[in-house]
Design a protein around this motif. Sequence first.
Motif, PDB file in Angstrom:
ATOM      1  N   ALA A 143       0.838  -1.203   0.000  1.00 49.01           N
ATOM      2  CA  ALA A 143       0.000   0.000   0.000  1.00 49.01           C
ATOM      3  C   ALA A 143       0.872   1.252   0.000  1.00 49.01           C
ATOM      4  N   TYR A 144       1.957   1.224   0.776  1.00 54.55           N
ATOM      5  CA  TYR A 144       2.880   2.367   0.801  1.00 54.55           C
ATOM      6  C   TYR A 144       3.552   2.541  -0.558  1.00 54.55           C
ATOM      7  N   ASP A 145       3.909   1.424  -1.195  1.00 60.85           N
ATOM      8  CA  ASP A 145       4.510   1.471  -2.531  1.00 60.85           C
ATOM      9  C   ASP A 145       3.556   2.135  -3.521  1.00 60.85           C
ATOM     10  N   HIS A 146       2.273   1.785  -3.459  1.00 58.89           N
ATOM     11  CA  HIS A 146       1.283   2.400  -4.353  1.00 58.89           C
ATOM     12  C   HIS A 146       1.110   3.888  -4.057  1.00 58.89           C
ATOM     13  N   TYR A 147       1.155   4.222  -2.776  1.00 58.97           N
ATOM     14  CA  TYR A 147       1.022   5.638  -2.394  1.00 58.97           C
ATOM     15  C   TYR A 147       2.170   6.466  -2.983  1.00 58.97           C
ATOM     16  N   VAL A 148       3.385   5.974  -2.842  1.00 58.56           N
ATOM     17  CA  VAL A 148       4.551   6.699  -3.361  1.00 58.56           C
ATOM     18  C   VAL A 148       4.487   6.783  -4.882  1.00 58.56           C
ATOM     19  N   ALA A 149       4.102   5.686  -5.543  1.00 58.23           N
ATOM     20  CA  ALA A 149       4.053   5.656  -7.010  1.00 58.23           C
ATOM     21  C   ALA A 149       3.034   6.645  -7.566  1.00 58.23           C
ATOM     22  N   ILE A 150       1.915   6.835  -6.854  1.00 58.69           N
ATOM     23  CA  ILE A 150       0.847   7.697  -7.368  1.00 58.69           C
ATOM     24  C   ILE A 150       0.972   9.133  -6.880  1.00 58.69           C
ATOM     25  N   CYS A 151       1.295   9.298  -5.607  1.00 60.12           N
ATOM     26  CA  CYS A 151       1.314  10.645  -5.025  1.00 60.12           C
ATOM     27  C   CYS A 151       2.674  11.328  -5.125  1.00 60.12           C
ATOM     28  N   ARG A 152       3.754  10.551  -5.247  1.00 56.18           N
ATOM     29  CA  ARG A 152       5.090  11.148  -5.368  1.00 56.18           C
ATOM     30  C   ARG A 152       5.870  10.450  -6.486  1.00 56.18           C
ATOM     31  N   PRO A 153       5.346  10.470  -7.695  1.00 58.20           N
ATOM     32  CA  PRO A 153       5.956   9.696  -8.791  1.00 58.20           C
ATOM     33  C   PRO A 153       7.378  10.124  -9.142  1.00 58.20           C
ATOM     34  N   LEU A 154       7.688  11.419  -9.004  1.00 61.82           N
ATOM     35  CA  LEU A 154       9.025  11.905  -9.369  1.00 61.82           C
ATOM     36  C   LEU A 154      10.097  11.404  -8.403  1.00 61.82           C
ATOM     37  N   HIS A 155       9.697  11.066  -7.187  1.00 62.43           N
ATOM     38  CA  HIS A 155      10.654  10.598  -6.183  1.00 62.43           C
ATOM     39  C   HIS A 155      10.525   9.094  -5.929  1.00 62.43           C
TER      40      HIS A 155
ATOM     41  N   PHE B 287      11.613   6.164  -7.335  1.00 58.49           N
ATOM     42  CA  PHE B 287      12.763   5.264  -7.289  1.00 58.49           C
ATOM     43  C   PHE B 287      13.796   5.678  -6.237  1.00 58.49           C
ATOM     44  N   SER B 288      13.802   6.954  -5.858  1.00 62.40           N
ATOM     45  CA  SER B 288      14.711   7.359  -4.781  1.00 62.40           C
ATOM     46  C   SER B 288      14.166   6.936  -3.416  1.00 62.40           C
ATOM     47  N   ILE B 289      12.829   6.895  -3.293  1.00 60.78           N
ATOM     48  CA  ILE B 289      12.214   6.457  -2.024  1.00 60.78           C
ATOM     49  C   ILE B 289      12.142   4.937  -1.954  1.00 60.78           C
ATOM     50  N   MET B 290      11.547   4.316  -2.984  1.00 58.28           N
ATOM     51  CA  MET B 290      11.391   2.859  -3.002  1.00 58.28           C
ATOM     52  C   MET B 290      12.637   2.213  -3.586  1.00 58.28           C
ATOM     53  N   ASN B 291      13.784   2.459  -2.947  1.00 58.71           N
ATOM     54  CA  ASN B 291      15.024   1.836  -3.403  1.00 58.71           C
ATOM     55  C   ASN B 291      15.111   0.413  -2.854  1.00 58.71           C
ATOM     56  N   TRP B 292      16.107  -0.325  -3.346  1.00 56.40           N
ATOM     57  CA  TRP B 292      16.199  -1.734  -2.959  1.00 56.40           C
ATOM     58  C   TRP B 292      16.562  -1.923  -1.500  1.00 56.40           C
ATOM     59  N   ARG B 293      17.225  -0.938  -0.928  1.00 54.99           N
ATOM     60  CA  ARG B 293      17.536  -1.027   0.508  1.00 54.99           C
ATOM     61  C   ARG B 293      16.255  -1.003   1.325  1.00 54.99           C
ATOM     62  N   LEU B 294      15.340  -0.079   0.972  1.00 56.80           N
ATOM     63  CA  LEU B 294      14.065  -0.002   1.688  1.00 56.80           C
ATOM     64  C   LEU B 294      13.232  -1.260   1.446  1.00 56.80           C
ATOM     65  N   CYS B 295      13.214  -1.760   0.215  1.00 54.85           N
ATOM     66  CA  CYS B 295      12.462  -2.981  -0.081  1.00 54.85           C
ATOM     67  C   CYS B 295      12.975  -4.159   0.749  1.00 54.85           C
ATOM     68  N   GLY B 296      14.312  -4.250   0.858  1.00 53.97           N
ATOM     69  CA  GLY B 296      14.905  -5.318   1.672  1.00 53.97           C
ATOM     70  C   GLY B 296      14.538  -5.179   3.141  1.00 53.97           C
ATOM     71  N   ILE B 297      14.545  -3.938   3.632  1.00 54.67           N
ATOM     72  CA  ILE B 297      14.170  -3.700   5.030  1.00 54.67           C
ATOM     73  C   ILE B 297      12.723  -4.094   5.278  1.00 54.67           C
ATOM     74  N   LEU B 298      11.833  -3.741   4.343  1.00 51.87           N
ATOM     75  CA  LEU B 298      10.415  -4.060   4.506  1.00 51.87           C
ATOM     76  C   LEU B 298      10.174  -5.569   4.507  1.00 51.87           C
ATOM     77  N   VAL B 299      10.900  -6.302   3.661  1.00 51.66           N
ATOM     78  CA  VAL B 299      10.777  -7.762   3.662  1.00 51.66           C
ATOM     79  C   VAL B 299      11.296  -8.333   4.978  1.00 51.66           C
ATOM     80  N   TRP B 300      12.410  -7.795   5.478  1.00 56.28           N
ATOM     81  CA  TRP B 300      12.958  -8.243   6.766  1.00 56.28           C
ATOM     82  C   TRP B 300      11.974  -7.951   7.898  1.00 56.28           C
ATOM     83  N   VAL B 301      11.347  -6.780   7.848  1.00 55.64           N
ATOM     84  CA  VAL B 301      10.346  -6.434   8.865  1.00 55.64           C
ATOM     85  C   VAL B 301       9.167  -7.401   8.801  1.00 55.64           C
ATOM     86  N   ALA B 302       8.769  -7.803   7.585  1.00 55.17           N
ATOM     87  CA  ALA B 302       7.658  -8.749   7.432  1.00 55.17           C
ATOM     88  C   ALA B 302       8.005 -10.096   8.068  1.00 55.17           C
ATOM     89  N   TRP B 303       9.204 -10.616   7.775  1.00 58.45           N
ATOM     90  CA  TRP B 303       9.615 -11.892   8.372  1.00 58.45           C
ATOM     91  C   TRP B 303       9.702 -11.777   9.890  1.00 58.45           C
TER      92      TRP B 303
END
Length: 312
Positions: A119-131, A133-149
């Motif tokens: 849901a956060y990924d969709h929010y960033v993609a729609i409401c802050r499209p210019l930023h 890839f700088s926000i949803m970088n792979w470091r953040l994606c990895g952290i979110l997966v780690w938080v899920a586990w």
Amino acid sequence: MHNQSFITEFVLLGLSQNPTVQKIAFFVCVFVGLHLTIGGNMLIVVTIVCSPALLGSPMYFFLAFLSFLDACFSSAMAPKMIVDLLYKRKIISYKGCMIQLFAEQFFAGAEMIILTAMAYDHYVAICRPLHYFSIMNWRLCGILVWVAWTGGFLHSIIQILFTFQLPFCGSNIIDHFLWDLYSLLELACTDTHIFGLFVVSNSGLICFIIFIMLLVSYGVILLSLRTFNSEGRRKALSTCGSHIVVVVLFFVPCIFTYARPPSAFSFDNMVKIFYNMLTPLLNPLTYTFRNMEIKNAIRKVWKCLVVLSDKK
């Protein structure tokens, strides 16, 4: 309180005592639970992993992880239920019950967190499209997966540690086809009022709060679409619509099951069937039904598999 359990196994009454009904349920569960649910979700995982263009997108990365969790969730619950349909006496050991209860809570807890991340990924993609890839970088994606586990593990281990404290010294018969926390509470030889409140707060209340937060976040997203052109609005609504459907399919049965006092309803078994088998099945269908990128990628992967099988 020390665990004074004298019960080493539990007996499930199952969906029905009618042999014909059990045979029909067996074939339905094999087809839906194993072939469609687990197979469908793993097809999405393989498709995204084998498609660099999709795997490079955080949205599809999270979708692959969600499908993997759904496949694991079904794998933890469906096989034992299917095997039980072949036997008149359906038995599970105390340890086996705890292991499956841990797996169910673990994967469900992780899925709750990953749906929030999506849901956060969709929010960033729609409401802050210019930023994006700088926000949803792979470091953040990895952290979110780690938080899920980690979140799924902590949620599950807390539930199990409290369940281990319950003494079982009376009846060992569970009037369901699956066991859950409330089923075990009914069999405990002690006052479970406090533990019931704990289950409501640790599972039901958390589900309810996150569900409301997700609905509010999508309300914000929908309001921001007023500034989009018709094509952009259509694409955003298609993406968000699929996720909203998945969120509702996951959270509503969860809230119904755990955000209420431990009392039995006549349609509890139907809710459990929906939550444990149909929800993981509908998730991949919901995301792929109107997604041409996924459909095209599945066709390419399927063609590659056919070519490889012909060469053999």
